[in-house]
Enzyme design. Structure first.
Site, PDB file in Angstrom:
ATOM      1  N   HIS A 196     -10.177 -24.807 -16.088  1.00 31.20           N
ATOM      2  CA  HIS A 196     -11.531 -25.326 -16.283  1.00 31.20           C
ATOM      3  C   HIS A 196     -12.079 -25.893 -14.975  1.00 31.20           C
ATOM      4  O   HIS A 196     -13.205 -25.566 -14.567  1.00 31.20           O
ATOM      5  CB  HIS A 196     -11.506 -26.415 -17.371  1.00 31.20           C
ATOM      6  CG  HIS A 196     -12.853 -26.974 -17.704  1.00 31.20           C
ATOM      7  ND1 HIS A 196     -13.651 -26.432 -18.688  1.00 31.20           N
ATOM      8  CD2 HIS A 196     -13.552 -28.008 -17.185  1.00 31.20           C
ATOM      9  CE1 HIS A 196     -14.785 -27.114 -18.753  1.00 31.20           C
ATOM     10  NE2 HIS A 196     -14.742 -28.091 -17.856  1.00 31.20           N
TER      11      HIS A 196
ATOM     12  N   GLN B  85     -15.198 -42.288  -9.735  1.00 25.98           N
ATOM     13  CA  GLN B  85     -15.657 -41.305 -10.717  1.00 25.98           C
ATOM     14  C   GLN B  85     -17.166 -41.447 -10.790  1.00 25.98           C
ATOM     15  O   GLN B  85     -17.685 -42.341 -11.437  1.00 25.98           O
ATOM     16  CB  GLN B  85     -15.001 -41.538 -12.084  1.00 25.98           C
ATOM     17  CG  GLN B  85     -15.551 -40.675 -13.215  1.00 25.98           C
ATOM     18  CD  GLN B  85     -15.398 -39.178 -12.976  1.00 25.98           C
ATOM     19  OE1 GLN B  85     -14.445 -38.741 -12.321  1.00 25.98           O
ATOM     20  NE2 GLN B  85     -16.335 -38.400 -13.463  1.00 25.98           N
ATOM     21  N   CYS B  86     -17.887 -40.561 -10.088  1.00 28.61           N
ATOM     22  CA  CYS B  86     -19.343 -40.704  -9.965  1.00 28.61           C
ATOM     23  C   CYS B  86     -20.129 -39.985 -11.053  1.00 28.61           C
ATOM     24  O   CYS B  86     -21.271 -40.357 -11.333  1.00 28.61           O
ATOM     25  CB  CYS B  86     -19.804 -40.206  -8.596  1.00 28.61           C
ATOM     26  SG  CYS B  86     -19.355 -41.324  -7.253  1.00 28.61           S
TER      27      CYS B  86
ATOM     28  N   PRO C  60     -10.306 -41.622 -16.770  1.00 25.69           N
ATOM     29  CA  PRO C  60     -10.842 -41.437 -18.130  1.00 25.69           C
ATOM     30  C   PRO C  60     -11.013 -39.994 -18.599  1.00 25.69           C
ATOM     31  O   PRO C  60     -11.316 -39.769 -19.769  1.00 25.69           O
ATOM     32  CB  PRO C  60     -12.211 -42.135 -18.069  1.00 25.69           C
ATOM     33  CG  PRO C  60     -12.598 -42.139 -16.626  1.00 25.69           C
ATOM     34  CD  PRO C  60     -11.314 -42.162 -15.849  1.00 25.69           C
ATOM     35  N   TYR C  61     -10.828 -39.015 -17.701  1.00 29.65           N
ATOM     36  CA  TYR C  61     -11.088 -37.622 -18.090  1.00 29.65           C
ATOM     37  C   TYR C  61      -9.836 -36.765 -17.890  1.00 29.65           C
ATOM     38  O   TYR C  61      -8.896 -37.168 -17.221  1.00 29.65           O
ATOM     39  CB  TYR C  61     -12.250 -37.047 -17.262  1.00 29.65           C
ATOM     40  CG  TYR C  61     -13.527 -37.833 -17.465  1.00 29.65           C
ATOM     41  CD1 TYR C  61     -14.289 -37.685 -18.614  1.00 29.65           C
ATOM     42  CD2 TYR C  61     -13.950 -38.762 -16.511  1.00 29.65           C
ATOM     43  CE1 TYR C  61     -15.448 -38.424 -18.815  1.00 29.65           C
ATOM     44  CE2 TYR C  61     -15.112 -39.507 -16.705  1.00 29.65           C
ATOM     45  CZ  TYR C  61     -15.849 -39.329 -17.862  1.00 29.65           C
ATOM     46  OH  TYR C  61     -16.980 -40.066 -18.068  1.00 29.65           O
ATOM     47  N   GLY C  62      -9.868 -35.553 -18.453  1.00 30.49           N
ATOM     48  CA  GLY C  62      -8.761 -34.620 -18.246  1.00 30.49           C
ATOM     49  C   GLY C  62      -8.700 -34.181 -16.797  1.00 30.49           C
ATOM     50  O   GLY C  62      -7.648 -34.094 -16.186  1.00 30.49           O
ATOM     51  N   GLY C  63      -9.878 -33.887 -16.272  1.00 28.18           N
ATOM     52  CA  GLY C  63      -9.981 -33.499 -14.869  1.00 28.18           C
ATOM     53  C   GLY C  63     -11.391 -33.753 -14.390  1.00 28.18           C
ATOM     54  O   GLY C  63     -12.297 -33.997 -15.192  1.00 28.18           O
ATOM     55  N   MET C  64     -11.578 -33.729 -13.073  1.00 29.89           N
ATOM     56  CA  MET C  64     -12.917 -33.837 -12.502  1.00 29.89           C
ATOM     57  C   MET C  64     -12.976 -32.897 -11.313  1.00 29.89           C
ATOM     58  O   MET C  64     -12.131 -32.963 -10.414  1.00 29.89           O
ATOM     59  CB  MET C  64     -13.215 -35.284 -12.076  1.00 29.89           C
ATOM     60  CG  MET C  64     -14.596 -35.468 -11.434  1.00 29.89           C
ATOM     61  SD  MET C  64     -15.949 -35.062 -12.567  1.00 29.89           S
ATOM     62  CE  MET C  64     -17.203 -34.522 -11.378  1.00 29.89           C
ATOM     63  N   GLU C  65     -14.005 -32.042 -11.328  1.00 29.18           N
ATOM     64  CA  GLU C  65     -14.085 -30.893 -10.424  1.00 29.18           C
ATOM     65  C   GLU C  65     -14.585 -31.237  -9.032  1.00 29.18           C
ATOM     66  O   GLU C  65     -15.361 -30.478  -8.441  1.00 29.18           O
ATOM     67  CB  GLU C  65     -14.984 -29.831 -11.058  1.00 29.18           C
ATOM     68  CG  GLU C  65     -16.454 -30.237 -11.242  1.00 29.18           C
ATOM     69  CD  GLU C  65     -16.775 -30.966 -12.528  1.00 29.18           C
ATOM     70  OE1 GLU C  65     -17.964 -31.081 -12.857  1.00 29.18           O
ATOM     71  OE2 GLU C  65     -15.848 -31.428 -13.222  1.00 29.18           O
TER      72      GLU C  65
ATOM     73  N   HIS D 258     -15.251 -24.605 -12.376  1.00 26.54           N
ATOM     74  CA  HIS D 258     -16.389 -25.417 -11.931  1.00 26.54           C
ATOM     75  C   HIS D 258     -16.762 -25.148 -10.471  1.00 26.54           C
ATOM     76  O   HIS D 258     -17.889 -25.462 -10.059  1.00 26.54           O
ATOM     77  CB  HIS D 258     -16.078 -26.905 -12.089  1.00 26.54           C
ATOM     78  CG  HIS D 258     -16.522 -27.486 -13.385  1.00 26.54           C
ATOM     79  ND1 HIS D 258     -17.811 -27.364 -13.861  1.00 26.54           N
ATOM     80  CD2 HIS D 258     -15.850 -28.225 -14.311  1.00 26.54           C
ATOM     81  CE1 HIS D 258     -17.920 -28.004 -15.019  1.00 26.54           C
ATOM     82  NE2 HIS D 258     -16.744 -28.536 -15.315  1.00 26.54           N
TER      83      HIS D 258
ATOM     84  N   GLU E 283     -21.168 -26.937 -18.251  1.00 29.04           N
ATOM     85  CA  GLU E 283     -19.937 -26.955 -19.049  1.00 29.04           C
ATOM     86  C   GLU E 283     -19.749 -25.730 -19.937  1.00 29.04           C
ATOM     87  O   GLU E 283     -18.641 -25.245 -20.093  1.00 29.04           O
ATOM     88  CB  GLU E 283     -19.877 -28.240 -19.874  1.00 29.04           C
ATOM     89  CG  GLU E 283     -19.788 -29.509 -19.017  1.00 29.04           C
ATOM     90  CD  GLU E 283     -18.579 -29.552 -18.094  1.00 29.04           C
ATOM     91  OE1 GLU E 283     -17.643 -28.740 -18.258  1.00 29.04           O
ATOM     92  OE2 GLU E 283     -18.559 -30.411 -17.186  1.00 29.04           O
TER      93      GLU E 283
ATOM     94  N   ARG F  15      -7.162 -41.661 -20.828  1.00 29.37           N
ATOM     95  CA  ARG F  15      -7.980 -40.454 -20.993  1.00 29.37           C
ATOM     96  C   ARG F  15      -8.788 -40.582 -22.282  1.00 29.37           C
ATOM     97  O   ARG F  15      -8.220 -40.684 -23.370  1.00 29.37           O
ATOM     98  CB  ARG F  15      -7.073 -39.224 -21.025  1.00 29.37           C
ATOM     99  CG  ARG F  15      -7.822 -37.916 -21.031  1.00 29.37           C
ATOM    100  CD  ARG F  15      -6.830 -36.759 -20.996  1.00 29.37           C
ATOM    101  NE  ARG F  15      -7.496 -35.487 -21.144  1.00 29.37           N
ATOM    102  CZ  ARG F  15      -6.853 -34.333 -21.280  1.00 29.37           C
ATOM    103  NH1 ARG F  15      -5.530 -34.315 -21.264  1.00 29.37           N
ATOM    104  NH2 ARG F  15      -7.526 -33.197 -21.420  1.00 29.37           N
TER     105      ARG F  15
END
Length: 617
Positions: free
Chosen positions: A295, A134-135, A266-271, A299, A318, A563
């Protein structure tokens, strides 16, 4: 053109710019490190370029070459959260426009913030280890020496060596695989990203992964235990992609795959381009949580194609993405549903600002991030304050069709580049040149540079919210004698989105009496609901009412997934229940090592642990 500065980067990107990365990773699960080699194709932006600086953090640098010749390098003094500048002296000078290939051989730290190494016990299958990255925002520098700023975009190619029983996927198009010629127990996976993108979108996952095709350009990936449920949950992905294309223009990334991660994500999603990461908390079994996927799809245009120049302009990523996500919802369902989601977002903005404090400068739409850790600045403000501004402009300038025309034009204008708020605002004025008098009446300073709630509250259609508001009021006003008037039928008429809103409304009121919460469980049986958005809000209502029977369930939800949207508020609620404060702290300390590093850092801050180590705020 003014020189771009980025308070979150130490790299010399005003002197030279990265055009391409060629990555070679050897993933070592025994030592929890990646042995890496990166060749950066760098273009000089000035004459007589003889040195440059890359971002790094906690990397062990072994060797640096420039066009194959040894180059001198030093690691500068480590900054508390921005890392150490890798200062490279070239063995020759470059003229403006010339390219050089800088090759760096290095190794990551077992504590690299970008990487989470999971034991087999932390996975669904329980047999194999797992790695994910997760960058965003500034952690790529813990995985790759690079110009770690969103103002720089580059293509990349990668070759990744992993144990042969595991599969590697990245934020790129797959380009084949082969046995590792140096080690027959390993496989090399290859990836190609031909669309230039910022460093924070480089992503890797290694695990016992399987995939299912769910559309002409989409596969869903996860461990085999979840892959069929994920394929069911995300079946509408192609319809969403087509709707997004109608609104925003062609999808340029080729493949659109989805990957469901283990619970600690840790997040809902990552694009991540070509491979959206998604939390397993979306797998409710009722397809009700597709707004997260809408969402992340959005992105692909706002964020990945048009990118914020620095993290101070994060709202451009965002706010526009939430606007586009809700336009997709309006097209796929109806306009009242878009309005309903917008109302819910306004409430979440209030919650976020209450958590930070209404005078906290980090609640500005465009905050000053000088000496601020981007992880600690992260909140819903850029999402929902950004959306509220765009919706306010939509109201002023002629409605959704008119304003969506601007958003589409903005995407076309700035595609493949990085933009600042001034770039956006100047283009807004240019596009609506016949409505400048309206734009001049907008309180730009109040929206952009003032903490707290926005200066204007948009008017939303309350059609779908009215039933939620009425039920909430009924519970708040109910006396003990009135409790028998509630029945299971109250919720049967509501969609899952409306149940979420009903509980969110209750959380904006004073805690309801314990007798009411017990009656609510009796008639609605909310403890049995699997939908994580409902469960999360319900458990907060219970803990606030001091219902001790709900405390173990709240601890369970706070720890069985990571999350941050759920984990942080649940830990805060439990901490505020005096009787369970010590247990809250001890539970966190026990679970901390299994958490993602960012989650652990921020929950510790919420629980007032390690205050001496806090880096900002």
């Amino acid at each position: 053109m003014a020189t771009v500065t980025d308070p979150s980067s130490l790299a010399s990107f005003s002197k030279c710019i990265t055009r391409h990365l060629n990555l070679r990773f050897h993933v070592d699960f025994d030592r929890h490190v990646i042995k890496g080699n990166v060749a950066l194709t760098i273009e000089a932006l000035e004459d007589k370029l003889s040195s440059l600086i890359l971002d790094t953090k906690d990397l062990k640098i072994n060797k640096v070459t420039a066009n194959g010749q040894d180059a001198k390098f030093t690691l500068g003094t480590a900054h508390s959260f921005n890392g150490s500048p890798l200062e490279i002296t070239l063995p020759f000078e470059l003229s403006r426009g010339q390219h050089v290939i800088i090759e760096v051989s290095y190794e990551t730290s077992p504590q690299a913030f970008a990487l989470q190494w999971l034991t087999p016990e932390q996975t669904a299958g329980k047999k194999h280890p797992y790695l994910f990255s997760q960058c965003q925002a500034t952690h790529c520098r813990t995985m790759v020496p690079c110009q770690d700023t969103p103002s720089v975009k580059h293509t990349y190619y990668a070759q990744v060596s992993v144990p042969k029983e595991l599969v590697a996927v990245m934020s790129a198009v797959r380009d084949g695989q082969e046995a590792d010629p140096k080690d027959s127990s390993r496989t090399i996976y290859r990836f190609r990203q031909a669309v230039a993108m910022p460093s924070y979108l480089i992503a890797i996952v290694v695990g016992a992964l399987e995939s299912r095709e769910i559309g002409p350009r989409t596969r869903v990936w996860s461990e085999k235990e979840l892959v069929d449920l994920a394929a069911y949950e995300f079946a509408e992905t192609e319809a969403m992609l087509k709707t997004a294309e109608q609104l925003a223009g062609p999808y340029v990334w080729g493949q659109y795959d989805l990957l469901v991660l283990p619970p600690s994500f840790p997040y809902g999603g990552m694009e991540n381009p070509c491979l959206t990461f998604a939390t397993p908390t979306l797998l409710a079994g009722d397809r009700s949580l597709s707004s997260v996927i809408a969402h992340e799809i959005s992105h692909s245009w706002t964020g990945n194609l048009v990118t914020n120049k620095t993290w101070e302009h994060f709202w451009l990523n965002e706010g526009h993405t939430v606007y586009l996500e809700r336009m997709i919802a309006g097209r796929m369902f109806n306009e009242p549903f878009r309005q309903f989601k917008a109302m819910g977002g306004w409430k979440e903005l209030q919650d976020s600002i209450n958590t930070f404090g209404a005078k906290n400068p980090l609640t500005n739409l465009v905050p000053d991030l000088n000496e601020v850790n981007t992880d600690e600045a992260f909140s819903l403000v850029p999402y929902e304050k950004g959306f509220a501004l765009l919706y306010h402009l939509e109201e002023l300038l002629g409605g959704p069709e008119v304003f969506m025309g601007f958003v589409k034009s903005y995407i076309q204008m700035f595609a493949h580049s990085s933009v600042s708020t001034d770039d956006w605002k100047n283009y807004l004025y240019k596009y609506f040149k016949d409505k400048v008098d309206i734009l001049n009446k907008v309180d730009w300073n109040g929206w952009m540079h003032t903490p707290g709630m926005p200066p204007v509250k948009p008017q939303y259609d309350t059609t779908l919210a009215d039933a939620c508001i009425a039920l909430c009021k009924k519970w708040i006003k109910a006396s003990e004698a009135d409790l028998s008037s509630f029945s299971a039928a109250d919720l049967q008429k509501l969609s899952s989105h409306q149940v979420i809103e009903f509980l969110a409304l209750l959380l904006h009121e004073d805690p309801i009496p314990l007798s009411h919460v017990k009656r609510m469980q009796e008639v609605y049986n909310l403890n049995a609901v699997k939908n994580s958005e409902i469960r999360f809000r319900w458990l907060r209502v219970c803990v606030r009412a001091k219902w001790e029977e709900a405390v173990p369930l709240a601890f369970q939800m706070a720890t069985e997934q990571g999350r941050m949207k759920f984990t942080r508020p649940l830990f805060r609620e439990l901490y505020n229940f005096d009787k369970y404060r010590e247990q809250t702290v001890s539970t966190f300390l026990k679970c901390r090592s299994a958490m993602h590093a960012v989650t652990a850092m921020l929950v510790a801050k919420d629980l007032k642990i390690d205050q001496g180590k806090s880096t900002a705020l």
